[in-house]
Design a protein around this motif. Structure first.
Motif, short mmCIF file in Angstrom:
data_model
loop_
_atom_site.label_atom_id
_atom_site.label_comp_id
_atom_site.label_asym_id
_atom_site.label_seq_id
_atom_site.Cartn_x
_atom_site.Cartn_y
_atom_site.Cartn_z
N PHE A 3 -1.94 24.66 -11.23
CA PHE A 3 -2.79 25.03 -12.00
C PHE A 3 -4.12 24.15 -11.61
CE2 PHE A 3 -4.66 24.11 -16.75
CZ PHE A 3 -5.22 25.62 -16.66
N SER A 4 -4.78 24.87 -11.21
CA SER A 4 -6.30 24.47 -10.67
C SER A 4 -7.38 25.35 -10.96
CB SER A 4 -6.08 24.09 -9.25
OG SER A 4 -5.99 25.04 -8.66
N GLY A 7 -7.00 28.03 -8.14
CA GLY A 7 -5.94 28.77 -8.51
C GLY A 7 -6.59 29.89 -9.61
N ILE A 8 -7.45 29.33 -10.46
CA ILE A 8 -7.77 30.43 -11.49
C ILE A 8 -8.88 31.22 -10.98
CG2 ILE A 8 -9.27 30.49 -13.81
CD1 ILE A 8 -8.02 27.52 -14.38
N GLU A 11 -7.61 34.35 -9.25
CA GLU A 11 -7.24 35.46 -9.98
C GLU A 11 -8.27 36.08 -10.81
OE1 GLU A 11 -3.74 36.26 -9.95
OE2 GLU A 11 -3.17 34.58 -8.90
N GLY A 175 1.91 27.80 -11.46
CA GLY A 175 0.93 28.96 -11.26
C GLY A 175 0.68 30.07 -12.17
N ASN A 178 -2.48 29.48 -14.07
CA ASN A 178 -3.76 30.30 -13.46
C ASN A 178 -3.99 31.82 -14.03
OD1 ASN A 178 -4.38 27.75 -12.01
ND2 ASN A 178 -2.86 28.66 -10.27
N LYS A 179 -2.88 32.63 -13.68
CA LYS A 179 -2.98 33.93 -13.99
C LYS A 179 -3.05 34.34 -15.35
CE LYS A 179 0.26 36.24 -10.52
NZ LYS A 179 1.29 35.47 -9.76
#
Ligand code: BTN
Length: 261
Positions: A3-4, A7-8, A11, A175, A178-179
């Motif tokens: 989660f970062s 990462g966000i 998406e 993860g 993030n999505k």
């Protein structure tokens, strides 16, 4: 990916609208953004906190915001809206969350009027919109706050909420946050662009778990039984009391319990 921010952003489609910041911990992301909104921070600022020491819910309640298992974030908005229409922000956000949960986890999420999202019989998300007023007429800003239980805490939820709280994901697959966050922001932006056209309201109503159910209406600690007939295009709840009298309820100080949930 963990989660970062990276990462966000990988998406996220609506990158031009949002300016996202992630911090480890704060009191309440809503309180922090209300304060910077008053100082002129732009629309689209998103503050994500990994934990909150004073997460706030509707009607003065606390929102349990434990580190590593949740998604706690707020967004500054500057819509041209009358204060009474800020309900549109909350309900558009609830629709965006329920849709994102389905898209990312495959689970059917339902909305409990006005601001809670459920998976099965458990609450997985709460939404709190707080606004400041300009010229005594229109909103100056609104801070939309969303709290989601993404995963189950290792030692379970706190006693106060263990009977009502659930999580979106069964396993702690980091993860996924993030999505989920990116989908919520994208879905919300789609509705927000044309908020006053209320195109999302049909979807909000179809995702409601109150319509067609026996409910208890709670207003200033007074409870009344009612049957929920529907939700109108201003997102007010339409109920029928046992006396036959009809009620059209605006969210303000009112909450409901659904008897079957
Ligand atoms: C509710 O369940 O009544 C609403 C809960 C809203 C919680 C979110 S978490 C992020 C933001 N910051 C807060 O202090 N509250 C909202």
């Amino acid at each position: 990916m963990n989660f970062s921010l990276e990462g966000i952003l990988k998406e996220l489609k609506s990158k031009d609208f949002y300016n996202i910041e992630i911090i480890r911990s704060t009191t309440s992301t809503n309180d922090v953004l209300k304060s910077v909104a008053k100082q002129g921070e732009l629309e689209g600022k998103v503050l994500v906190a990994l934990s909150q020491s004073n997460g706030k819910g509707r009607l003065g309640r606390n929102f349990f915001s434990q580190e590593t298992t949740g998604l706690y974030f707020s967004v500054i908005l500057r819509p041209i809206l009358l204060p009474k229409d800020s309900i549109l922000i909350t309900t558009a956000a609830a629709t965006a969350v329920a849709k994102a949960i389905k898209e990312v986890s495959g689970k059917n999420a339902k909305i409990k009027w006005v601001n809670d999202v459920f998976v099965g019989s458990k609450k997985v998300c709460g939404i709190l919109t707080e606004a400041g007023i300009k010229n005594e007429k229109y909103l100056d800003y609104a801070v939309l706050g969303i709290g989601i239980n993404a995963f189950y805490p290792e030692n379970g939820f706190k006693n106060e909420i263990k009977d009502i709280a659930g999580a979106v994901f069964d396993n702690n697959a980091d993860g996924m946050r993030n999505k989920l966050l990116a989908k919520i922001l994208d879905n919300f932006y789609d509705y927000y662009k044309n908020l006053t056209k209320k195109e999302y309201v049909k979807e909000y109503i179809s995702l409601s778990c109150a319509v067609g159910e026996e409910v208890t209406v709670i207003s200033n600690s007074v409870e009344k039984d009612a049957f929920c007939i529907g939700i109108d295009d201003e997102c007010r709840l339409i109920v029928k009391y046992p006396s036959g009298e009809k009620g059209v309820l605006s969210s303000g100080e009112i909450s409901i319990k659904i008897k079957s949930v």
